[in-house]
Design a protein around this motif. Structure first.
Motif, PDB file in Angstrom:
ATOM      1  N   GLY A  88      -4.563  17.608  -4.537  1.00  0.00           N
ATOM      2  CA  GLY A  88      -5.907  17.092  -4.788  1.00  0.00           C
ATOM      3  C   GLY A  88      -5.916  15.719  -5.416  1.00  0.00           C
ATOM      4  N   PHE A  89      -4.889  14.909  -5.133  1.00  0.00           N
ATOM      5  CA  PHE A  89      -4.835  13.549  -5.675  1.00  0.00           C
ATOM      6  C   PHE A  89      -5.664  12.612  -4.795  1.00  0.00           C
ATOM      7  CE2 PHE A  89      -0.273  14.412  -7.388  1.00  0.00           C
ATOM      8  CZ  PHE A  89      -0.792  15.128  -8.438  1.00  0.00           C
ATOM      9  N   GLU A  90      -6.258  11.597  -5.423  1.00  0.00           N
ATOM     10  CA  GLU A  90      -7.056  10.627  -4.676  1.00  0.00           C
ATOM     11  C   GLU A  90      -6.181   9.492  -4.142  1.00  0.00           C
ATOM     12  OE1 GLU A  90     -11.277   9.902  -6.200  1.00  0.00           O
ATOM     13  OE2 GLU A  90     -10.114  10.242  -8.037  1.00  0.00           O
ATOM     14  N   ASN A  91      -6.637   8.913  -3.034  1.00  0.00           N
ATOM     15  CA  ASN A  91      -6.014   7.698  -2.489  1.00  0.00           C
ATOM     16  C   ASN A  91      -4.515   7.836  -2.277  1.00  0.00           C
ATOM     17  OD1 ASN A  91      -8.209   5.983  -2.235  1.00  0.00           O
ATOM     18  ND2 ASN A  91      -8.203   5.518  -4.422  1.00  0.00           N
ATOM     19  N   VAL A  92      -4.066   8.886  -1.632  1.00  0.00           N
ATOM     20  CA  VAL A  92      -2.629   9.075  -1.419  1.00  0.00           C
ATOM     21  C   VAL A  92      -2.306   8.757   0.038  1.00  0.00           C
ATOM     22  CG1 VAL A  92      -0.724  10.713  -1.484  1.00  0.00           C
ATOM     23  CG2 VAL A  92      -2.488  10.813  -3.224  1.00  0.00           C
ATOM     24  N   ARG A  93      -1.301   7.909   0.224  1.00  0.00           N
ATOM     25  CA  ARG A  93      -0.892   7.518   1.574  1.00  0.00           C
ATOM     26  C   ARG A  93       0.571   7.096   1.543  1.00  0.00           C
ATOM     27  NH1 ARG A  93      -3.313   3.665  -1.080  1.00  0.00           N
ATOM     28  NH2 ARG A  93      -2.655   1.495  -0.933  1.00  0.00           N
ATOM     29  N   ILE A  94       1.167   6.941   2.717  1.00  0.00           N
ATOM     30  CA  ILE A  94       2.531   6.431   2.798  1.00  0.00           C
ATOM     31  C   ILE A  94       2.508   4.972   2.349  1.00  0.00           C
ATOM     32  CG2 ILE A  94       4.439   5.852   4.339  1.00  0.00           C
ATOM     33  CD1 ILE A  94       3.582   8.201   6.121  1.00  0.00           C
ATOM     34  N   THR A  95       3.335   4.642   1.374  1.00  0.00           N
ATOM     35  CA  THR A  95       3.334   3.278   0.836  1.00  0.00           C
ATOM     36  C   THR A  95       4.704   2.612   0.892  1.00  0.00           C
ATOM     37  OG1 THR A  95       3.639   4.224  -1.371  1.00  0.00           O
ATOM     38  CG2 THR A  95       1.388   3.669  -0.733  1.00  0.00           C
ATOM     39  N   GLU A  96       5.743   3.383   1.255  1.00  0.00           N
ATOM     40  CA  GLU A  96       7.099   2.831   1.294  1.00  0.00           C
ATOM     41  C   GLU A  96       7.827   3.384   2.506  1.00  0.00           C
ATOM     42  OE1 GLU A  96       9.170   3.094  -2.640  1.00  0.00           O
ATOM     43  OE2 GLU A  96       7.336   4.154  -3.224  1.00  0.00           O
ATOM     44  N   PRO A  97       8.775   2.620   3.048  1.00  0.00           N
ATOM     45  CA  PRO A  97       9.576   3.154   4.157  1.00  0.00           C
ATOM     46  C   PRO A  97      10.369   4.372   3.715  1.00  0.00           C
ATOM     47  CG  PRO A  97       9.982   0.794   3.840  1.00  0.00           C
ATOM     48  CD  PRO A  97       9.165   1.255   2.682  1.00  0.00           C
ATOM     49  N   ALA A  98      10.709   5.202   4.683  1.00  0.00           N
ATOM     50  CA  ALA A  98      11.486   6.415   4.413  1.00  0.00           C
ATOM     51  C   ALA A  98      12.914   6.052   4.023  1.00  0.00           C
ATOM     52  CB  ALA A  98      11.494   7.310   5.646  1.00  0.00           C
ATOM     53  N   GLN A  99      13.441   6.825   3.085  1.00  0.00           N
ATOM     54  CA  GLN A  99      14.819   6.630   2.634  1.00  0.00           C
ATOM     55  C   GLN A  99      15.698   7.733   3.217  1.00  0.00           C
ATOM     56  OE1 GLN A  99      15.953   5.730  -1.693  1.00  0.00           O
ATOM     57  NE2 GLN A  99      16.560   7.858  -1.463  1.00  0.00           N
ATOM     58  N   PHE A 100      16.729   7.338   3.937  1.00  0.00           N
ATOM     59  CA  PHE A 100      17.742   8.276   4.422  1.00  0.00           C
ATOM     60  C   PHE A 100      18.840   8.309   3.370  1.00  0.00           C
ATOM     61  CE2 PHE A 100      21.875   8.639   6.670  1.00  0.00           C
ATOM     62  CZ  PHE A 100      21.771   9.978   7.025  1.00  0.00           C
TER      63      PHE A 100
END
Length: 195
Positions: A88-100
């Protein structure tokens, strides 16, 4: 006035089924191997930050957004469901590239939090973290993902392709790998600072 958290809210959620098939996991591993590997650091942009083999021993690489668009799309969809039903967090989106991430025999990551990892005070700040196991669990021993809130001796076993989403402020660690290589996909999702 004391405000109680809603009963449905939690700070940790595991996907009930794997997000990725073994073949898709291998595609992500191949994409990770195709990028330049780095020795993982701790506390970047903080005093004492950098490579510290007493706190973290692993190699990482970053998967560009345009490299595996279907993977990013699937993770984004799962994030939306998990955030709606658990965080239930606000304004959550992908913000960084994925780390392998690859943890060889002896590889580990000591207790840490993902929030404020880079001295973040400006948006986007990390709110939700995700770890998806890419290796078949039979390929390695050790390397347990542990959370201090659950006690040091209660690992969360994941199937290949299964993911756990958790609040970035939870303390966690990856115990030393005893045999084989543990490979995972790590992502963070952020937004405006918590209020």
């Amino acid at each position: 006035m004391i405000i109680n958290m809603p009963r449905w809210q939690s700070y940790m959620a595991t996907t009930t089924e794997p997000m990725f098939s073994p073949e898709q996991c291998q595609n992500i591993i191949d994409a990770g191997h195709a990028e330049k590997p780095e020795i993982a650091q701790v506390g970047i942009n903080k005093p004492g930050g950098g490579i510290d083999k007493k706190k973290r021993t692993t190699t990482i690489s970053w998967i560009p957004f345009d490299k595996l668009p279907q993977m990013y799309k699937k993770v984004d969809h799962q994030l939306s469901l998990v955030n709606l039903n658990h965080f239930g967090f606000e304004n959550v989106r992908i913000t960084e590239p994925a780390q392998f991430t690859e943890y060889p025999k002896g590889g580990f990551y000591d207790w840490h939090m993902d929030l404020d990892v880079n001295g973040q005070h400006e948006p986007p700040v990390r709110k939700i973290s995700m770890t998806c196991l890419l290796s078949d669990p039979s390929e390695f021993t050790g390397g347990d993902l542990l959370f201090s809130e659950m006690g040091d001796n209660k690992p969360l076993p994941l199937k290949q392709g299964q993911a756990i989403f958790f609040a970035s402020f939870l303390r966690h660690r990856v115990a030393p790998v005893k045999k084989g290589i543990r490979r995972s996909l790590v992502m963070w999702f952020g937004g405006q600072p918590f209020k």
